[in-house]
Design a protein around this motif. Structure first.
Motif, mmCIF file in Angstrom:
data_model
loop_
_atom_site.group_PDB
_atom_site.id
_atom_site.type_symbol
_atom_site.label_atom_id
_atom_site.label_comp_id
_atom_site.label_asym_id
_atom_site.label_seq_id
_atom_site.Cartn_x
_atom_site.Cartn_y
_atom_site.Cartn_z
ATOM 1 N N THR A 60 7.809 -3.375 -13.383
ATOM 2 C CA THR A 60 7.395 -2.389 -12.385
ATOM 3 C C THR A 60 6.878 -3.031 -11.104
ATOM 4 O OG1 THR A 60 6.825 -0.822 -14.137
ATOM 5 C CG2 THR A 60 5.885 -0.394 -11.962
ATOM 6 N N ILE A 61 6.032 -4.048 -11.236
ATOM 7 C CA ILE A 61 5.385 -4.616 -10.047
ATOM 8 C C ILE A 61 5.765 -6.069 -9.780
ATOM 9 C CG2 ILE A 61 3.439 -3.020 -10.154
ATOM 10 C CD1 ILE A 61 1.739 -5.202 -11.420
ATOM 11 N N GLY A 62 6.624 -6.644 -10.588
ATOM 12 C CA GLY A 62 7.028 -8.033 -10.400
ATOM 13 C C GLY A 62 6.116 -8.984 -11.167
ATOM 14 N N ALA A 63 6.664 -10.138 -11.498
ATOM 15 C CA ALA A 63 5.948 -11.098 -12.347
ATOM 16 C C ALA A 63 4.660 -11.612 -11.706
ATOM 17 C CB ALA A 63 6.861 -12.264 -12.713
ATOM 18 N N ASP A 64 4.685 -11.901 -10.398
ATOM 19 C CA ASP A 64 3.477 -12.445 -9.757
ATOM 20 C C ASP A 64 2.320 -11.455 -9.809
ATOM 21 O OD1 ASP A 64 4.710 -14.851 -9.190
ATOM 22 O OD2 ASP A 64 5.297 -14.252 -7.162
ATOM 23 N N ALA A 65 2.574 -10.213 -9.400
ATOM 24 C CA ALA A 65 1.516 -9.196 -9.428
ATOM 25 C C ALA A 65 1.127 -8.861 -10.863
ATOM 26 C CB ALA A 65 1.969 -7.941 -8.694
ATOM 27 N N ALA A 66 2.090 -8.918 -11.780
ATOM 28 C CA ALA A 66 1.812 -8.600 -13.185
ATOM 29 C C ALA A 66 0.857 -9.607 -13.811
ATOM 30 C CB ALA A 66 3.101 -8.525 -13.987
ATOM 31 N N ARG A 67 0.941 -10.870 -13.411
ATOM 32 C CA ARG A 67 0.024 -11.881 -13.958
ATOM 33 C C ARG A 67 -1.428 -11.463 -13.735
ATOM 34 N NH1 ARG A 67 3.521 -15.009 -11.712
ATOM 35 N NH2 ARG A 67 4.823 -16.315 -12.966
ATOM 36 N N THR A 68 -1.729 -11.078 -12.511
ATOM 37 C CA THR A 68 -3.097 -10.673 -12.190
ATOM 38 C C THR A 68 -3.436 -9.343 -12.850
ATOM 39 O OG1 THR A 68 -2.926 -11.826 -10.084
ATOM 40 C CG2 THR A 68 -4.713 -10.222 -10.301
ATOM 41 N N ALA A 69 -2.525 -8.375 -12.750
ATOM 42 C CA ALA A 69 -2.791 -7.038 -13.299
ATOM 43 C C ALA A 69 -3.008 -7.080 -14.801
ATOM 44 C CB ALA A 69 -1.644 -6.081 -12.951
ATOM 45 N N VAL A 70 -2.175 -7.807 -15.515
ATOM 46 C CA VAL A 70 -2.302 -7.873 -16.974
ATOM 47 C C VAL A 70 -3.564 -8.647 -17.362
ATOM 48 C CG1 VAL A 70 -1.220 -8.781 -19.083
ATOM 49 C CG2 VAL A 70 0.130 -7.457 -17.455
ATOM 50 N N GLY A 71 -3.916 -9.644 -16.583
ATOM 51 C CA GLY A 71 -5.180 -10.358 -16.831
ATOM 52 C C GLY A 71 -6.377 -9.428 -16.684
ATOM 53 N N GLN A 72 -6.371 -8.602 -15.630
ATOM 54 C CA GLN A 72 -7.457 -7.644 -15.416
ATOM 55 C C GLN A 72 -7.439 -6.543 -16.479
ATOM 56 O OE1 GLN A 72 -9.928 -8.005 -13.264
ATOM 57 N NE2 GLN A 72 -9.021 -9.892 -12.505
ATOM 58 N N LEU A 73 -6.253 -6.084 -16.851
ATOM 59 C CA LEU A 73 -6.109 -5.101 -17.929
ATOM 60 C C LEU A 73 -6.738 -5.645 -19.211
ATOM 61 C CD1 LEU A 73 -4.761 -2.523 -19.261
ATOM 62 C CD2 LEU A 73 -2.776 -4.004 -19.659
ATOM 63 N N SER A 74 -6.438 -6.890 -19.518
ATOM 64 C CA SER A 74 -6.966 -7.524 -20.725
ATOM 65 C C SER A 74 -8.488 -7.558 -20.721
ATOM 66 C CB SER A 74 -6.410 -8.939 -20.854
ATOM 67 O OG SER A 74 -6.979 -9.592 -21.969
ATOM 68 N N CYS A 75 -9.085 -7.946 -19.597
ATOM 69 C CA CYS A 75 -10.554 -8.005 -19.508
ATOM 70 C C CYS A 75 -11.173 -6.623 -19.690
ATOM 71 C CB CYS A 75 -10.974 -8.591 -18.170
ATOM 72 S SG CYS A 75 -10.594 -10.342 -17.988
ATOM 73 N N TRP A 76 -10.593 -5.621 -19.055
ATOM 74 C CA TRP A 76 -11.111 -4.247 -19.143
ATOM 75 C C TRP A 76 -11.013 -3.711 -20.574
ATOM 76 C CZ3 TRP A 76 -7.703 0.412 -18.668
ATOM 77 C CH2 TRP A 76 -8.450 1.606 -18.666
ATOM 78 N N VAL A 77 -9.840 -3.856 -21.190
ATOM 79 C CA VAL A 77 -9.645 -3.327 -22.543
ATOM 80 C C VAL A 77 -10.486 -4.101 -23.547
ATOM 81 C CG1 VAL A 77 -7.957 -2.893 -24.371
ATOM 82 C CG2 VAL A 77 -7.368 -2.393 -21.990
ATOM 83 N N ARG A 78 -10.619 -5.406 -23.359
ATOM 84 C CA ARG A 78 -11.464 -6.204 -24.261
ATOM 85 C C ARG A 78 -12.909 -5.719 -24.200
ATOM 86 N NH1 ARG A 78 -10.979 -10.855 -26.944
ATOM 87 N NH2 ARG A 78 -9.117 -11.498 -25.831
ATOM 88 N N ALA A 79 -13.400 -5.429 -23.002
ATOM 89 C CA ALA A 79 -14.770 -4.935 -22.861
ATOM 90 C C ALA A 79 -14.929 -3.584 -23.560
ATOM 91 C CB ALA A 79 -15.151 -4.823 -21.383
ATOM 92 N N ILE A 80 -13.954 -2.711 -23.396
ATOM 93 C CA ILE A 80 -14.005 -1.411 -24.079
ATOM 94 C C ILE A 80 -14.026 -1.621 -25.584
ATOM 95 C CG2 ILE A 80 -12.698 0.705 -24.584
ATOM 96 C CD1 ILE A 80 -11.719 0.593 -21.641
#
Length: 175
Positions: A60-80
């Motif tokens: 959807t957003i390309g590999a470069d943007a996905a690296r950051t987005a998925v990293g942030q997604l991981s931190c958010w979901v891990r905290a939840i």
């Protein structure tokens, strides 16, 4: 912090709380499926969940943007997952609809992107079932900003949607 098991929906496990798939398009859908797949990856340890999330974001957003987005997604979901004091529910990975907890997670990111602090905090309280929301809020804000930077802006109307009306009321124990 006491860690509770989360439940992936199945027959009756979601209590009929699925939202119609047509209500979730574009960025809302990406956030919802990312939340589901990442949480299920934490639950099961099966990395195929994370690979599916990565593929959806990179496609959807390309590999470069996905690296950051998925990293942030991981931190958010891990905290939840870490701070939740109640059983979190998700629909099965292949389900086209979202359950109540998934809808609240989507609404939380929409609220962050549209500076609706009271709604964002209400979503955090609802997901966690307690008042220890600071790390979850910080993760949501970072993820929401990353998604905005990738031109994935959720609709402002989602902040005021039915998912907020469906939240469990606060109890003295959960505050």
């Amino acid at each position: 912090m006491r860690r509770l098991r989360t439940v992936s929906g199945g027959d009756g496990a979601l209590g009929g709380a699925l939202a119609p798939a047509v209500d979730h398009q574009g960025p809302e859908r990406l956030v919802g499926f990312g939340f589901r797949l990442w949480l299920n990856g934490f639950r099961t340890g099966d990395i195929s969940n994370w690979e599916k999330a990565w593929s959806a974001y990179a496609g959807t957003i390309g590999a470069d943007a996905a690296r950051t987005a998925v990293g942030q997604l991981s931190c958010w979901v891990r905290a939840i997952d870490c701070y939740a004091q109640r059983e979190l529910k998700t629909a099965p990975n292949d389900c086209a609809q979202f359950c109540q907890d998934e809808c609240v997670a989507i609404a939380m990111i929409a609220a962050c992107q549209h500076n609706a602090c009271p709604a964002m905090r209400a979503c955090a309280f609802s997901l966690l079932g307690c008042s220890m929301i600071d790390e979850v809020v910080q993760g949501a804000e970072s993820f929401a900003a990353t998604m905005r930077g990738a031109d994935q802006v959720l609709l402002p109307s989602y902040v005021h949607g039915a998912s907020l009306l469906a939240m469990r009321p606060a109890t003295p124990i959960s505050q």
